[in-house]
Design a protein around this motif. Structure first.
Motif, PDB file in Angstrom:
ATOM      1  N   GLY A   1       0.769  -1.245   0.000  1.00 12.28           N
ATOM      2  CA  GLY A   1       0.000   0.000   0.000  1.00 12.28           C
ATOM      3  C   GLY A   1       0.791   1.281   0.000  1.00 12.28           C
ATOM      4  N   GLY A   2       2.106   1.240   0.085  1.00  9.22           N
ATOM      5  CA  GLY A   2       2.878   2.479   0.066  1.00  9.22           C
ATOM      6  C   GLY A   2       2.911   3.042  -1.340  1.00  9.22           C
ATOM      7  N   ARG A   3       2.334   4.211  -1.524  1.00  6.67           N
ATOM      8  CA  ARG A   3       2.301   4.825  -2.864  1.00  6.67           C
ATOM      9  C   ARG A   3       2.699   6.289  -2.753  1.00  6.67           C
ATOM     10  NH1 ARG A   3      -1.878   3.314  -7.177  1.00  6.67           N
ATOM     11  NH2 ARG A   3      -0.240   3.360  -8.713  1.00  6.67           N
ATOM     12  N   TYR A   4       3.599   6.685  -3.650  1.00  2.20           N
ATOM     13  CA  TYR A   4       4.099   8.054  -3.677  1.00  2.20           C
ATOM     14  C   TYR A   4       3.854   8.660  -5.050  1.00  2.20           C
ATOM     15  CZ  TYR A   4       6.228   6.823   0.681  1.00  2.20           C
ATOM     16  OH  TYR A   4       6.407   6.413   1.966  1.00  2.20           O
ATOM     17  N   ALA A   5       3.399   9.908  -5.089  1.00  2.00           N
ATOM     18  CA  ALA A   5       3.167  10.632  -6.339  1.00  2.00           C
ATOM     19  C   ALA A   5       4.400  11.454  -6.665  1.00  2.00           C
ATOM     20  CB  ALA A   5       1.955  11.542  -6.214  1.00  2.00           C
ATOM     21  N   VAL A   6       4.811  11.411  -7.925  1.00  2.00           N
ATOM     22  CA  VAL A   6       5.939  12.187  -8.408  1.00  2.00           C
ATOM     23  C   VAL A   6       5.411  13.128  -9.485  1.00  2.00           C
ATOM     24  CG1 VAL A   6       8.180  12.108  -9.560  1.00  2.00           C
ATOM     25  CG2 VAL A   6       7.530  10.292  -7.981  1.00  2.00           C
ATOM     26  N   SER A   7       5.654  14.421  -9.324  1.00  2.00           N
ATOM     27  CA  SER A   7       5.230  15.375 -10.351  1.00  2.00           C
ATOM     28  C   SER A   7       6.457  16.100 -10.885  1.00  2.00           C
ATOM     29  CB  SER A   7       4.220  16.371  -9.781  1.00  2.00           C
ATOM     30  OG  SER A   7       4.797  17.113  -8.731  1.00  2.00           O
ATOM     31  N   GLY A   8       6.389  16.437 -12.174  1.00  2.00           N
ATOM     32  CA  GLY A   8       7.505  17.115 -12.823  1.00  2.00           C
ATOM     33  C   GLY A   8       7.178  17.343 -14.274  1.00  2.00           C
ATOM     34  N   VAL A   9       8.199  17.305 -15.116  1.00  2.00           N
ATOM     35  CA  VAL A   9       8.041  17.532 -16.550  1.00  2.00           C
ATOM     36  C   VAL A   9       8.017  16.182 -17.261  1.00  2.00           C
ATOM     37  CG1 VAL A   9       9.121  18.561 -18.588  1.00  2.00           C
ATOM     38  CG2 VAL A   9       9.195  19.759 -16.400  1.00  2.00           C
ATOM     39  N   ALA A  10       7.014  15.977 -18.127  1.00  2.00           N
ATOM     40  CA  ALA A  10       6.897  14.727 -18.883  1.00  2.00           C
ATOM     41  C   ALA A  10       8.191  14.463 -19.640  1.00  2.00           C
ATOM     42  CB  ALA A  10       5.720  14.813 -19.840  1.00  2.00           C
ATOM     43  N   GLY A  11       8.611  13.203 -19.633  1.00  2.00           N
ATOM     44  CA  GLY A  11       9.850  12.823 -20.307  1.00  2.00           C
ATOM     45  C   GLY A  11      11.048  12.804 -19.384  1.00  2.00           C
ATOM     46  N   ASP A  12      10.954  13.454 -18.230  1.00  2.00           N
ATOM     47  CA  ASP A  12      12.061  13.422 -17.280  1.00  2.00           C
ATOM     48  C   ASP A  12      12.136  12.048 -16.619  1.00  2.00           C
ATOM     49  OD1 ASP A  12      12.840  15.988 -17.772  1.00  2.00           O
ATOM     50  OD2 ASP A  12      11.995  16.829 -15.940  1.00  2.00           O
ATOM     51  N   THR A  13      13.340  11.596 -16.380  1.00  2.00           N
ATOM     52  CA  THR A  13      13.555  10.313 -15.724  1.00  2.00           C
ATOM     53  C   THR A  13      13.929  10.578 -14.277  1.00  2.00           C
ATOM     54  OG1 THR A  13      14.308   9.362 -17.798  1.00  2.00           O
ATOM     55  CG2 THR A  13      14.903   8.184 -15.802  1.00  2.00           C
ATOM     56  N   PHE A  14      13.335   9.799 -13.378  1.00  2.00           N
ATOM     57  CA  PHE A  14      13.636   9.986 -11.965  1.00  2.00           C
ATOM     58  C   PHE A  14      13.943   8.655 -11.311  1.00  2.00           C
ATOM     59  CE2 PHE A  14       9.094   9.282 -12.200  1.00  2.00           C
ATOM     60  CZ  PHE A  14       8.844   8.412 -11.156  1.00  2.00           C
ATOM     61  N   ASN A  15      14.515   8.752 -10.144  1.00  2.00           N
ATOM     62  CA  ASN A  15      14.899   7.594  -9.350  1.00  2.00           C
ATOM     63  C   ASN A  15      14.354   7.787  -7.945  1.00  2.00           C
ATOM     64  OD1 ASN A  15      16.337   5.324  -8.431  1.00  2.00           O
ATOM     65  ND2 ASN A  15      18.075   6.576  -7.873  1.00  2.00           N
ATOM     66  N   ILE A  16      13.813   6.744  -7.372  1.00  2.00           N
ATOM     67  CA  ILE A  16      13.358   6.760  -5.981  1.00  2.00           C
ATOM     68  C   ILE A  16      14.321   5.890  -5.178  1.00  2.00           C
ATOM     69  CG2 ILE A  16      11.529   6.006  -4.402  1.00  2.00           C
ATOM     70  CD1 ILE A  16      10.689   8.386  -5.991  1.00  2.00           C
ATOM     71  N   ALA A  17      14.828   6.430  -4.098  1.00  2.00           N
ATOM     72  CA  ALA A  17      15.751   5.671  -3.258  1.00  2.00           C
ATOM     73  C   ALA A  17      15.272   5.711  -1.813  1.00  2.00           C
ATOM     74  CB  ALA A  17      17.153   6.251  -3.360  1.00  2.00           C
ATOM     75  N   MET A  18      15.523   4.633  -1.123  1.00  2.00           N
ATOM     76  CA  MET A  18      15.192   4.510   0.298  1.00  2.00           C
ATOM     77  C   MET A  18      16.096   3.432   0.893  1.00  2.00           C
ATOM     78  SD  MET A  18      11.690   2.483  -0.393  1.00  2.00           S
ATOM     79  CE  MET A  18      11.549   3.386  -1.905  1.00  2.00           C
ATOM     80  N   PRO A  19      16.138   3.339   2.198  1.00  2.00           N
ATOM     81  CA  PRO A  19      16.970   2.288   2.780  1.00  2.00           C
ATOM     82  C   PRO A  19      16.428   0.902   2.414  1.00  2.00           C
ATOM     83  CG  PRO A  19      15.802   3.525   4.491  1.00  2.00           C
ATOM     84  CD  PRO A  19      15.475   4.155   3.191  1.00  2.00           C
TER      85      PRO A  19
END
Length: 164
Positions: free
Chosen positions: A79-97
């Motif tokens: 159930g952990g869900r995070y929303a990421v907003s930015g510019v379409a086409g940008d690549t992102f990375n999510i990091a956590m322990p």
């Protein structure tokens, strides 16, 4: 005499200004050039990360209750869900322990929560340059040892958004 001097000085200053203005006008006319320059700027909001839902683990029944477990068990965290907003086409990375200690309310016990994903690359959907929103689901597993005391175990962990 004083009046004459003032007039003479005023005429001399006017003559000097006229001569300088004429010379400046001639020099400007001889060396002027004009170029039209156009430019543009795109202003975008910075990328953002927001929590939509908490990561949770269903209660683990222990002891003599029907369906209870008597040994060690692994419970799934969902159930952990995070929303990421930015510019379409940008690549992102999510990091956590990779893992997190969850501590019982009185501080007398702990269990370990293993998290995923970490390091997953994702591209925001949509036409490049447009504002876009995507989401990332986070899951995990909790190892509950046989000797773990009953109670609510809690912990917090950072989720880091990096734009590539």
């Amino acid at each position: 005499m004083t009046g004459v001097r003032t007039i003479v000085l005023g005429l001399a200053a006017a003559m000097t200004a006229m001569t300088a203005g004429t010379a400046l006008a001639q020099s400007s006319a001889q060396s002027s050039a004009q170029v039209e320059v156009r430019s543009s700027v795109t202003i975008v909001d910075p990328p953002a990360l927001g929590k939509e839902t908490e990561l949770s683990v269903a209660p683990v029944a222990r002891g003599g209750a029907p369906g209870a477990v008597t040994g060690a068990v692994t419970a799934t965290a969902v159930g952990g869900r995070y929303a990421v907003s930015g510019v379409a086409g940008d690549t992102f990375n999510i990091a956590m322990p990779a893992s997190l200690r969850l501590v019982r309310g009185d501080g007398a016990g702990e269990v370990v929560l293993r998290l995923s994903p970490s390091g997953a690359m994702t591209t925001l959907p949509g036409a490049y340059g447009a504002r876009s929103v995507g989401s990332v689901d986070i899951q995990g597993a909790v190892g509950v040892p046989r000797e773990a005391a009953a109670g609510v175990y809690r912990g917090a962990f950072p989720v880091i958004l990096s734009l590539q």
